[in-house]
Design a protein around this motif. Structure first.
Motif, PDB file in Angstrom:
ATOM      1  N   GLU A 177       0.612  -1.204   0.171  1.00  0.00           N
ATOM      2  CA  GLU A 177       0.152   0.079   0.085  1.00  0.00           C
ATOM      3  C   GLU A 177       0.792   1.241   0.037  1.00  0.00           C
ATOM      4  N   ALA A 178       1.811   1.345   0.999  1.00  0.00           N
ATOM      5  CA  ALA A 178       2.826   2.562   1.176  1.00  0.00           C
ATOM      6  C   ALA A 178       3.555   2.337  -0.294  1.00  0.00           C
ATOM      7  N   ALA A 179       3.899   1.254  -0.965  1.00  0.00           N
ATOM      8  CA  ALA A 179       4.853   1.305  -1.969  1.00  0.00           C
ATOM      9  C   ALA A 179       4.266   1.862  -3.196  1.00  0.00           C
ATOM     10  N   PHE A 180       2.878   1.657  -3.319  1.00  0.00           N
ATOM     11  CA  PHE A 180       2.015   2.127  -4.356  1.00  0.00           C
ATOM     12  C   PHE A 180       1.848   3.324  -4.506  1.00  0.00           C
ATOM     13  N   LEU A 181       1.470   4.138  -3.362  1.00  0.00           N
ATOM     14  CA  LEU A 181       1.255   5.464  -2.960  1.00  0.00           C
ATOM     15  C   LEU A 181       2.675   6.145  -3.246  1.00  0.00           C
ATOM     16  N   TYR A 182       3.789   5.610  -2.815  1.00  0.00           N
ATOM     17  CA  TYR A 182       4.935   6.380  -2.864  1.00  0.00           C
ATOM     18  C   TYR A 182       5.498   6.546  -4.161  1.00  0.00           C
ATOM     19  N   GLN A 183       5.346   5.497  -5.105  1.00  0.00           N
ATOM     20  CA  GLN A 183       5.629   5.548  -6.568  1.00  0.00           C
ATOM     21  C   GLN A 183       4.480   6.599  -7.234  1.00  0.00           C
ATOM     22  N   VAL A 569       3.305   9.344   3.185  1.00  0.00           N
ATOM     23  CA  VAL A 569       3.271   9.828   1.844  1.00  0.00           C
ATOM     24  C   VAL A 569       1.953  10.775   1.274  1.00  0.00           C
ATOM     25  N   CYS A 570       0.929  10.081   2.066  1.00  0.00           N
ATOM     26  CA  CYS A 570      -0.217  11.277   2.018  1.00  0.00           C
ATOM     27  C   CYS A 570      -0.190  12.566   2.081  1.00  0.00           C
ATOM     28  N   HIS A 571       0.418  12.942   3.566  1.00  0.00           N
ATOM     29  CA  HIS A 571       0.645  14.284   3.965  1.00  0.00           C
ATOM     30  C   HIS A 571       1.637  15.012   2.917  1.00  0.00           C
ATOM     31  N   LEU A 572       2.861  14.048   2.808  1.00  0.00           N
ATOM     32  CA  LEU A 572       3.847  14.918   1.867  1.00  0.00           C
ATOM     33  C   LEU A 572       3.464  15.359   0.577  1.00  0.00           C
ATOM     34  N   ALA A 573       2.652  14.524  -0.248  1.00  0.00           N
ATOM     35  CA  ALA A 573       1.880  14.677  -1.257  1.00  0.00           C
ATOM     36  C   ALA A 573       1.027  15.872  -1.161  1.00  0.00           C
ATOM     37  N   LYS A 574       0.183  16.122  -0.152  1.00  0.00           N
ATOM     38  CA  LYS A 574      -0.643  17.221  -0.038  1.00  0.00           C
ATOM     39  C   LYS A 574       0.155  18.524  -0.092  1.00  0.00           C
TER      40      LYS A 574
END
Ligand SMILES: Nc1nc2c(c(=O)[nH]1)N[C@H]1C(S)=C(S)[C@@H](COP(=O)(O)OP(=O)(O)OC[C@H]3O[C@@H](n4cnc5c(=O)[nH]c(N)nc54)[C@H](O)[C@@H]3O)O[C@H]1N2
Ligand SMILES: Nc1nc2c(c(=O)[nH]1)N[C@H]1C(S)=C(S)[C@@H](COP(=O)(O)OP(=O)(O)OC[C@H]3O[C@@H](n4cnc5c(=O)[nH]c(N)nc54)[C@H](O)[C@@H]3O)O[C@H]1N2
Ligand code: SF4
Ligand SMILES: [Mo]
Length: 769
Positions: A177-183, A569-574
């Motif tokens: 899950e984390a890997a998919f969001l990270y890429q 990852v989500c917070h960083l992307a935001k």
């Protein structure tokens, strides 16, 4: 020059040296000592209640996946006693420790002071309890809020001239899950600079298997191991690195399989196994594992396999139609005639000399295998970390194809993967060379155009940072500085960065040799409960045999200031995209099912992901080689032709392999012992052949420096104790990461760009201090 530029990239002159005790190497693995050592590690890290809770859920259907290696769990019944091994228990002890490091720890110890500790003591400091920040010219890490940490990272990323100036690294513990969001984040940001630990690990296996069989993963399941007639284990030390593989090998032996170990060292776990789960094992009884042991010279494997192939051609001529699988070769393969011509032209004596195994022994093994058709070849770093690794692995495929030993039960390829989700991270798209179909699917689902230009792998990333072309480094787990080659060069590269960021559980050396500014983002481990908006989430991982399973931690996190990798990852992307995004980032971390729904849309094989991952043993991903189809460029399984070569080692030189002790997980040092090899309380040792010791006028426990010249540069690793050991002449072994300083950055494998950590040419001289 900022303060952090003085910090030590490795322990150059160890202070405490040495309380070593050396005894005879063991000839069996596991048994009662393993049970005792497991308990000891757990109880040193936490109280008995937490320890029991942690171990109780390890590798169970509703528990969490072991943070150790990628060896699979049985599909059906799991052991009522313990479905884990000594090193699984150590991995849990290391992660679930109740020792925490807060801001007062960092206030007390400067970064420079911490960098003088050895890796064992750095790791034992404890779990990082809150985000920390090292300002420019700062001497100490300071606390920082999550919000400010994300703002700082976003500012740096957004100020780069091109997204290609950012480097994103992943270690193989990151969940699917984390890997998919990270890429997804990295590609929406605009680069394919996705270096990962796989680049230093099984990358060569993926390249070789894709070319020859059309799929970069192994083909076998656990059941296949039980059914095999012969299992060849090359360049792998399962007793330490995949301990529960020994249970599978024991089962194979009970079903009369022959097991051939190919290894320069007589590894304990390849000789005998004391099964702690059997009555006999608990009474100290052991079972034999290898029926044949070929103590090959380092990197001699290709020559050995070509010699076996040549004997098979001879035996086939004597027993027409009985040794080779002609039907399979004709219908399913390509390139057989060229391969045959090449092998028949080889000189057996020369091959025997190159691999260091007497011809009579090679012939005897080839003879025992000649009528067997269900053969599995297993391998790990002993094959993948050489210049000619890709070709060597293709040679293993040649043997499999001669026998038609693939696409049927009990037969096939088994690259035994390292980190517990390294295979899953690749499946999720963390890859610097993405395939077109993957990018097209991303575009369809998310409606942005992902970058096509290939990104940097590990070695490219180091070079880019060294040249000043990589400016921000972001590591999702791992210990980039210590795991990578040429430690001093890599340290210079990291110091060149404007910012280095690490998402980590434990403190490691990469937090201490940094860019101008540095940030540590502390995260959950596998054993931690992960609650989002009051609901407990789970993640999933893919093991070495392509089974996707759920993993849910059951321990209360020791600090309230940790975020999950997904949330990070989500917070960083935001913060980075500030609204300019096609992805609904803030929905994902509240409900991981939503991530799996999207994975299902992008990646084939994950149909009904949320439903199937909730089944007890998860589900198998599709595997063409397992089914006997080979989607290669020729639409057949490809034979390949290679000239067997080995590095040229001069009279005064040794070929060094850098290996793992029984008390470490990569750069995490669990303890100072290597029980099976008879070493206690020391890691700075060099295992050498007695004749090589004598030739150099040395003796047991002399202190030597190891050095080499490459690109006109001398590289030195100081203070190693000489240990006489059963190893072929002109070969030697040391532990990684202490000797990574000696692995030249330019010494990489053809095609896979993997550092040649098992083929390092060195010389030894008596230490002057
Ligand atoms: N406890 C524990 N478990 C681990 C790890 C750990 O550090 N600790 N690491 C994990 C990771 S990421 C990985 S990739 C795997 C690594 O698992 P392994 O590949 O088993 O690890 P290494 O210690 O590098 O051992 C390589 C083996 O190959 C042999 N060897 C070296 N060179 C050659 C050669 O040229 N030919 C042959 N035939 N043999 C050779 C060595 O003697 C040694 O037995 O383990 C995983 N599991
Ligand atoms: N000379 C030499 N060098 C080698 C090798 C060799 O055989 N010889 N082997 C190579 C191989 S096979 C590999 S795979 C690499 C390994 O390279 P890496 O994967 O980079 O190294 P590790 O030591 O596994 O990383 C350990 C760190 O990961 C962090 N960590 C642990 N668990 C978690 C988690 O759940 N989440 C997050 N975010 N962080 C976590 C901790 O902070 C810990 O300090 O090293 C390579 N380097
Ligand atoms: S074999 Fe590997 S995955 Fe299984 S318990 Fe041991 S370390 Fe963990
Ligand atoms: Mo690995």
């Amino acid at each position: 020059m900022s303060e952090n530029n003085h910090n030590h990239p490795n322990e150059e002159n160890p202070e405490k040296f040495s309380d070593i005790k050396v005894s005879k190497a063991e000839t069996y693995a596991a048994g009662i000592p393993a049970v005792l050592v497991s308990a000891q590690h757990i109880l040193e890290s936490m109280d008995a209640v937490r320890g029991f809770k942690a171990l109780n859920q390890l590798n169970t259907f509703h528990g969490y996946d072991c943070p150790g290696c990628a060896w699979p769990d049985p599909d059906d019944e799991r052991s009522p006693v313990a479905e884990y091994c000594e090193n699984g228990a150590k991995a849990v002890a290391e992660e679930a420790t109740t020792d925490l490091i807060w801001e007062d720890f960092f206030a007390l110890h400067s970064v420079e002071q911490l960098s003088q500790l050895d890796d064992y003591h750095i790791g034992k400091s404890g779990r990082i309890a809150r985000p920390m920040y090292l300002p420019e010219n700062g001497t100490h890490y300071e606390p920082i809020s999550w919000k400010n940490a994300f703002v700082k990272i976003a500012e740096k990323l957004n100020a780069l001239e091109s997204p290609d100036e950012a480097i994103f690294y992943t270690s193989g513990r990151t969940s699917n899950e984390a890997a998919f969001l990270y890429q997804l984040f990295i590609r929406e940001y605009g680069t394919n600079n996705m270096a990962d630990c796989n680049n230093m690990c099984h990358k060569g296996s993926a390249v070789a298997l894709e070319d020859t069989l059309g799929i970069g993963k192994g083909s076998v399941t656990l059941e296949d191991l039980y059914e095999a007639e012969a299992i060849i284990i090359m360049g792998q030390n399962p007793g330490t690195n995949h301990p529960r593989m020994l249970s599978a090998l024991k089962k194979a032996r009970e079903n009369d399989a022959m097991i051939i170990a190919v290894n320069p060292l007589k590894e304990a776990g390849l000789q005998n196994f004391g099964d702690p789960q059997s009555f006999k094992g608990m009474l100290g009884g052991t079972v034999e594992i290898a029926t044949d042991y070929l103590q090959v010279k380092i990197n001699g494997d290709m020559a050995l396999m070509q010699a076996i192939a040549k004997f098979w051609f001879q035996f086939e001529a004597e027993n027409p139609g009985q040794v080779l699988d002609h039907k399979f070769i004709t219908e399913e393969t390509h390139g057989f005639e060229e391969f045959k011509t090449h092998i028949l032209a080889q000189d057996l004596e020369a091959l025997s000399k190159q691999c260091g195994i007497p011809l009579s022994q090679i012939k005897a093994v080839a003879d025992k295998l000649k009528f067997k058709n269900k053969i599995i070849i297993c391998w790990a770093m002993g094959l993948t970390q050489h210049k000619n690794s890709v070709k060597t692995i293709k040679e293993a495929v040649n043997l499999i194809l001669m026998k038609g030993s693939i696409g049927k039960p009990g037969a096939g390829t088994c690259p035994v993967r390292g980190h517990s989700n390294v295979q899953g991270d690749r499946t999720m798209g963390l890859y610097e060379k993405p395939e077109d179909w993957f990018l097209e699917n991303l575009e369809k689902v998310y409606n942005f155009v992902p970058p096509k230009k290939y990104g940097y792998d590990v070695v490219d990333s180091i070079n880019a940072m060294h040249k000043g072309e990589g400016k921000v480094f972001f590591g999702m787990g791992g210990n980039f500085l210590s795991a990578t080659p040429d430690t001093k060069y890599t340290a210079e590269a990291l110091r060149n960065c404007q910012l280095t960021v690490h998402v980590s559980t434990k403190l490691n050396r990469s937090h201490l040799v940094t860019g101008k500014e540095a940030i540590i983002l502390p995260t959950y481990g596998r054993s931690d409960q992960d609650f989002q908006e009051g609901i407990q989430q789970f993640v999933s991982t893919e093991n070495s045999m392509g089974v996707v399973q759920r993993s849910q931690g059951n321990l209360s996190p020791m600090s309230k200031h940790l975020l999950s990798e997904v949330a990070i990852v989500c917070h960083l992307a935001k913060e980075v995209f500030a609204g300019k995004t096609k992805v609904n980032w803030m929905s994902y971390h509240k409900n991981y099912d939503l991530i799996r729904e999207d994975i299902e849309k992008v990646i084939p094989g994950f149909e009904n992901y949320n439903e199937r991952v909730r089944q007890d043993a998860g589900f198998y991903l599709p595997n063409t080689a397992r089914k006997g189809t080979f989607p290669t460029d020729t639409s057949k399984a490809n034979f390949s032709v290679s000239i067997a070569d080995v590095p040229e080692v001069k009279e005064n030189e040794l070929l060094m392999m850098t290996i793992r002790s029984h008390d470490q997980f990569n750069t995490t040092i669990y303890g100072m012992n290597d029980r099976y090899r008879g070493i206690k309380d020391e890691r700075r040792v060099i295992f050498m052949n007695e004749n090589d010791i004598e030739k150099r006028g040395l003796k047991k426990l002399d202190v030597v420096d190891l050095y080499n010249f490459h690109d006109d540069k001398e590289r030195v690793a100081r203070k190693f104790l000489v240990i006489p050991y059963s190893i072929p002449e002109q070969c030697c072994a040391t532990y990684f990461p202490e000797t990574n300083v000696l692995v030249p950055i330019k010494s990489v494998a053809d095609e896979s760009n993997t550092p040649t950590s098992k083929s390092v040419i060195i010389e030894v001289r008596k230490s002057s201090e």
